[in-house]
Enzyme design. Structure first.
Site, PDB file in Angstrom:
ATOM      1  CE1 TYR A  95      -6.519   4.617   3.819  1.00 46.13           C
ATOM      2  CE2 TYR A  95      -4.529   3.142   3.431  1.00 46.13           C
ATOM      3  CZ  TYR A  95      -5.087   4.260   3.684  1.00 46.13           C
ATOM      4  OH  TYR A  95      -4.204   5.079   4.453  1.00 46.13           O
ATOM      5  N   GLY A  96     -10.921   0.887   2.107  1.00 43.01           N
ATOM      6  CA  GLY A  96     -12.027   0.226   1.581  1.00 43.01           C
ATOM      7  C   GLY A  96     -11.687  -0.143   0.008  1.00 43.01           C
ATOM      8  N   GLY A  97     -11.042   0.657  -0.334  1.00 42.17           N
ATOM      9  CA  GLY A  97     -10.291   0.401  -1.805  1.00 42.17           C
ATOM     10  C   GLY A  97      -8.997   1.254  -2.062  1.00 42.17           C
ATOM     11  CG  HIS A 101      -9.537   7.321  -7.294  1.00 39.94           C
ATOM     12  ND1 HIS A 101      -8.973   8.690  -7.243  1.00 39.94           N
ATOM     13  CD2 HIS A 101      -9.789   6.834  -6.265  1.00 39.94           C
ATOM     14  CE1 HIS A 101      -9.231   8.856  -5.907  1.00 39.94           C
ATOM     15  NE2 HIS A 101      -9.721   7.789  -5.192  1.00 39.94           N
ATOM     16  CE1 TYR A 148     -11.909   9.457  -0.221  1.00 36.17           C
ATOM     17  CE2 TYR A 148     -10.552  10.431   1.329  1.00 36.17           C
ATOM     18  CZ  TYR A 148     -10.763   9.520   0.456  1.00 36.17           C
ATOM     19  OH  TYR A 148      -9.965   8.504   0.486  1.00 36.17           O
ATOM     20  CD  GLN A 204      -3.574   7.579  -2.464  1.00 34.36           C
ATOM     21  OE1 GLN A 204      -4.139   6.598  -2.390  1.00 34.36           O
ATOM     22  NE2 GLN A 204      -3.886   8.941  -2.706  1.00 34.36           N
ATOM     23  NE  ARG A 227     -13.644   0.055   4.467  1.00 38.95           N
ATOM     24  CZ  ARG A 227     -14.824  -0.015   3.648  1.00 38.95           C
ATOM     25  NH1 ARG A 227     -15.622  -1.192   3.775  1.00 38.95           N
ATOM     26  NH2 ARG A 227     -15.213   1.028   3.041  1.00 38.95           N
ATOM     27  CD  GLN A 249      -2.556   1.564   0.431  1.00 40.64           C
ATOM     28  OE1 GLN A 249      -3.258   0.877  -0.170  1.00 40.64           O
ATOM     29  NE2 GLN A 249      -2.449   3.194   0.173  1.00 40.64           N
ATOM     30  CG  HIS A 290     -14.227   6.530  -4.314  1.00 37.49           C
ATOM     31  ND1 HIS A 290     -14.538   7.537  -3.871  1.00 37.49           N
ATOM     32  CD2 HIS A 290     -12.805   6.258  -4.322  1.00 37.49           C
ATOM     33  CE1 HIS A 290     -13.297   8.311  -3.528  1.00 37.49           C
ATOM     34  NE2 HIS A 290     -12.338   7.277  -3.635  1.00 37.49           N
ATOM     35  CD  GLU A 295      -9.129  10.002  -2.566  1.00 42.33           C
ATOM     36  OE1 GLU A 295     -10.495   9.674  -3.080  1.00 42.33           O
ATOM     37  OE2 GLU A 295      -8.330   9.177  -2.628  1.00 42.33           O
TER      38      GLU A 295
HETATM   39  N1  BES Z   1      -7.249   6.643  -2.575  1.00 46.58           N
HETATM   40  C1  BES Z   1      -8.095   6.222  -1.521  1.00 46.58           C
HETATM   41  C2  BES Z   1      -7.566   5.398  -0.215  1.00 46.58           C
HETATM   42  C3  BES Z   1      -6.124   6.053   0.126  1.00 46.58           C
HETATM   43  C4  BES Z   1      -6.264   7.466   0.564  1.00 46.58           C
HETATM   44  C5  BES Z   1      -4.960   5.283   0.851  1.00 46.58           C
HETATM   45  C6  BES Z   1      -5.159   7.994   1.145  1.00 46.58           C
HETATM   46  C7  BES Z   1      -4.191   5.961   1.309  1.00 46.58           C
HETATM   47  C8  BES Z   1      -4.104   7.560   1.420  1.00 46.58           C
HETATM   48  C9  BES Z   1      -9.189   5.377  -2.048  1.00 46.58           C
HETATM   49  O1  BES Z   1      -9.722   5.670  -3.218  1.00 46.58           O
HETATM   50  C10 BES Z   1     -10.569   5.758  -1.217  1.00 46.58           C
HETATM   51  O2  BES Z   1     -10.758   6.834  -1.131  1.00 46.58           O
HETATM   52  N2  BES Z   1     -11.140   4.617  -0.774  1.00 46.58           N
HETATM   53  C11 BES Z   1     -12.078   5.035   0.326  1.00 46.58           C
HETATM   54  C12 BES Z   1     -13.532   4.462  -0.553  1.00 46.58           C
HETATM   55  C13 BES Z   1     -14.266   5.390  -1.020  1.00 46.58           C
HETATM   56  C14 BES Z   1     -15.474   4.916  -1.253  1.00 46.58           C
HETATM   57  C15 BES Z   1     -14.346   6.616  -0.209  1.00 46.58           C
HETATM   58  C16 BES Z   1     -11.930   4.144   1.806  1.00 46.58           C
HETATM   59  O3  BES Z   1     -10.833   3.456   1.704  1.00 46.58           O
HETATM   60  O4  BES Z   1     -12.670   4.122   2.656  1.00 46.58           O
HETATM   61 ZN    ZN Z   2     -10.506   7.796  -3.329  1.00 47.77          ZN
END
Ligand code: BES
Ligand code: ZN
Length: 615
Positions: A266-268, A298, A382, A136, A566, A134, A294, A317
């Protein structure tokens, strides 16, 4: 410097390509090999190349691909947040626009924060170890020495040597369907031809099986759950198609999905060609797949058009949430989109309450000099970002004006990185060119300072349609009033509710005073909430119980926070349990006992939340 979170000399020289050659060593839990870095100078008289590293061992540096031509290098002192700068002296000073190639031989260590190494016992199949990364926001530097700034956009290729029978996948196109076999090694090759930032480099190695679910999509997971995953994510191609209608043709060739082990924090994660998702999305009824919409969004916002630094993270975001909700609106109707936006505002308020309404980190464009971006993470980029774009769309005349602008924005900045100023300049010039002074006057009415540089909730309170929320709010109101005027709850109360309406109902209950235990008991009895497996509902119900220090829920909470990691669920639940006088010790003990289960990023943050280390 344009990015306060890198140690690299990106103003003098920029990376164009990384060629990775790594062997995956599960017995020592490390990656060993080298990276060939291709760079281009921006200015004259460049004497050194400085790369970011964090918890890497450097075994040697040489020019091009020639080990005979060793280059001098030094590693700076460890900065606790940003790692160590690798200073590589060039044999002779380079002039502007010169190509430089350097090979760095290195290996990762136990402290490399990008990597989580799982024992076989931590996987579903229990037979083989597993590795995933991971990167990011700033963990790529613990996977590979690089210019770890989102403003530097690169292509990459990789050769990954894994032990049989494991498979490697990366955030890139697969060059060989079947691995090259050499003894017990399996060699997988990858190539990412579209330029992207370093934080999108991703690797997974494990016992993986794939099922094709669309013309450009395979779902990958451990073999025993791959069928369930394939069923959950069948709508993926529809999301991509709508994304293409809203923006530009999908650029990355494949859009595969990887469902990770449950410690994925993370969620994704929008790794190109291969989105990573948490297994907590597997509700069995496709009710949590908005996360996939989501991550698909990206593919344009973030991966093609990228923030230049983490201070402009909202460009990734905020835009992505905006597009995600457009996709949801197109496929499931406007009320569903509005409902998502409404929930977004609530989650934004929750996070701003947690950080503090005066906290500079709640600005849409926070200053991050000396700040670890992981510590700044919140819903602000976000949801404040979404609200700004939503407001602009309304203010400028609605989708007829705004949607063509979105396309133009992607066309203008695809393959580039930008700042908020550059975003704003383009918005003004597009509106002026396309619609004339009238729109410029409208833009001049926007309180930019409040939106971009003031902490707290957004300056404009967008009103969202309440049609899906109404029944939830009404029922929560009944429970709230039942403290004085009892009512007869029935399982039918929730019968017509979608899973996200159930979540919203619990959210509304959570906004009221802590519930008396007798009421929680009857709510559980009638609605069977403690039995629900849907992770979002389970999470909100447990939060409702913890708010009231309802001790009967503790074992369920402990179970939930130790079977998945998560952060969206794990951190608030740990914090809420810790806040209960009767739960704080349990929170700390549970974390200490299970620390090794969590991803290093999650473990570090929970540790802080529970006062187990100094902040
Ligand atoms: N890019 C993010 C995850 C992230 C952000 C990892 C910052 C590390 C640092 C991913 O696209 C994301 O925003 N995931 C969200 C889900 C989304 C539906 C809002 C999450 O993991 O909750
Ligand atoms: Zn995101």
């Amino acid at each position: 410097m344009s990015d306060p979170n890198t140690l690299a000399n990106i103003d003098q020289v920029v990376t164009e390509h990384l060629a990775l050659d790594l062997k995956v060593d599960f017995s020592k839990q490390r990656l060993v090999g080298n990276v060939l870095v291709t760079l281009k100078t921006l200015v004259d008289n460049v004497n050194e190349v400085i790369l970011d590293t964090n918890h890497l061992v450097i075994n040697g540096v040489y020019e091009g691909e020639n080990p005979e031509k060793a280059l001098k290098y030094t590693l700076s002192e460890q900065d606790p947040k940003f790692g160590r700068a690798l200073h590589i002296s060039l044999a002779s000073p380079a002039s502007a626009n010169q190509k430089i190639q350097i090979t760095v031989c290195y290996e990762t260590t136990k402290d490399s924060g990008a990597l989580q190494w799982l024992e076989p016992s931590q996987t579903v199949g229990k037979k083989h170890p597993y590795l995933f990364t991971q990167c990011q926001p700033i963990h790529a530097r613990s996977l590979v020495p690089c210019q770890d700034s989102p403003g530097i956009k690169i292509t990459y290729s990789a050769r990954i040597d894994t032990p049989a029978p494991l498979r490697a996948l990366m955030s890139a196109l697969r060059l060989n369907e079947e691995p090259e076999v050499s003894g017990d090694s399996r060699i997988y090759r990858f190539e990412q031809k579209t330029t992207m930032p370093s934080y999108l480099i991703a690797l997974v190695v494990g016992e993986l099986e794939g099922i094709e679910i669309g013309p450009r999509t395979t779902v990958w997971s451990e073999p025993s759950m791959v069928k369930k995953c394939a069923e959950e994510f069948v709508d993926t191609e529809d999301f991509i198609t709508v994304g293409e209608q809203l923006l530009t043709p999908y650029e990355w060739g494949r859009y595969d999905l990887l469902v990770l082990p449950s410690s994925f924090p993370y969620g994704g994660m929008e790794n190109p060609c291969l989105t990573f998702v948490t297994p907590t999305l597997l509700a069995g009824d496709r009710s949590l797949v908005d996360v996939v919409a989501h991550e698909i969004a990206h593919s344009w916002m973030g991966n093609l058009v990228t923030t230049k630094s983490w201070e402009n993270f909202w460009l990734n975001e905020g835009w992505t949430v905006f597009i995600e909700r457009k996709i949801v609106g197109r496929l499931r109707g406007e009320p569903a989109r509005q409902f998502g936006a409404l929930q977004g505002v609530i989650s934004l308020r929750g996070d701003i309450d947690f950080f503090g309404h005066e906290n500079p980190l709640t600005c849409l464009c926070p200053r991050l000099r000396g700040v670890d971006p992981d510590d700044a993470f919140s819903r602000v980029p976000y949801e404040k970002g979404f609200n700004l774009l939503y407001y602009l769309e309304q203010h400028l005349g609605g989708p007829e004006v705004f949607e063509p602008y979105m396309k133009a924005y992607v066309r203008e900045f695809a393959g580039k990185a930008l700042t908020t100023d550059e975003w704003k300049t383009f918005l003004y010039s597009y509106m002026e060119k396309t619609h004339g002074q009238e729109k410029v006057d409208l833009l001049d009415q926007v309180d930019w300072k409040a939106w971009l540089h003031t902490p707290g909730m957004p300056p404009v309170d967008n009103s969202f349609d309440q049609s899906l929320a109404h029944a939830c709010t009404h029922l929560a109101g009944k429970w709230d009033k039942s403290r004085e005027t009892p009512f007869e709850p029935s399982p039918n109360d929730l019968k017509e509710f979608s899973p996200s309406q159930k979540v919203f109902f619990l959210e509304k209950v959570l906004e009221t005073q802590p519930m008396p235990h007798a009421l929680l008991e009857s709510m559980d009895k009638v609605y069977q909430l403690s039995e629900v497996q849907n992770s979002e509902i389970r999470f909100k119900w447990q939060m409702v119980c913890l708010k009231a220090e309802y001790q009967q829920i503790y074992p369920k909470v402990v179970q939930f926070i130790t079977e998945q990691g998560r952060m969206k669920f794990t951190r608030p639940l740990y914090r809420a349990l810790y806040k209960c006088p009767s739960g704080s010790q349990l929170a700390q003990e549970t974390f200490i006992k299970h620390k090794n289960f969590y991803h290093p990023i999650c473990a570090r943050l929970v540790e802080k939340d529970l006062d187990l280390v100094k902040k």
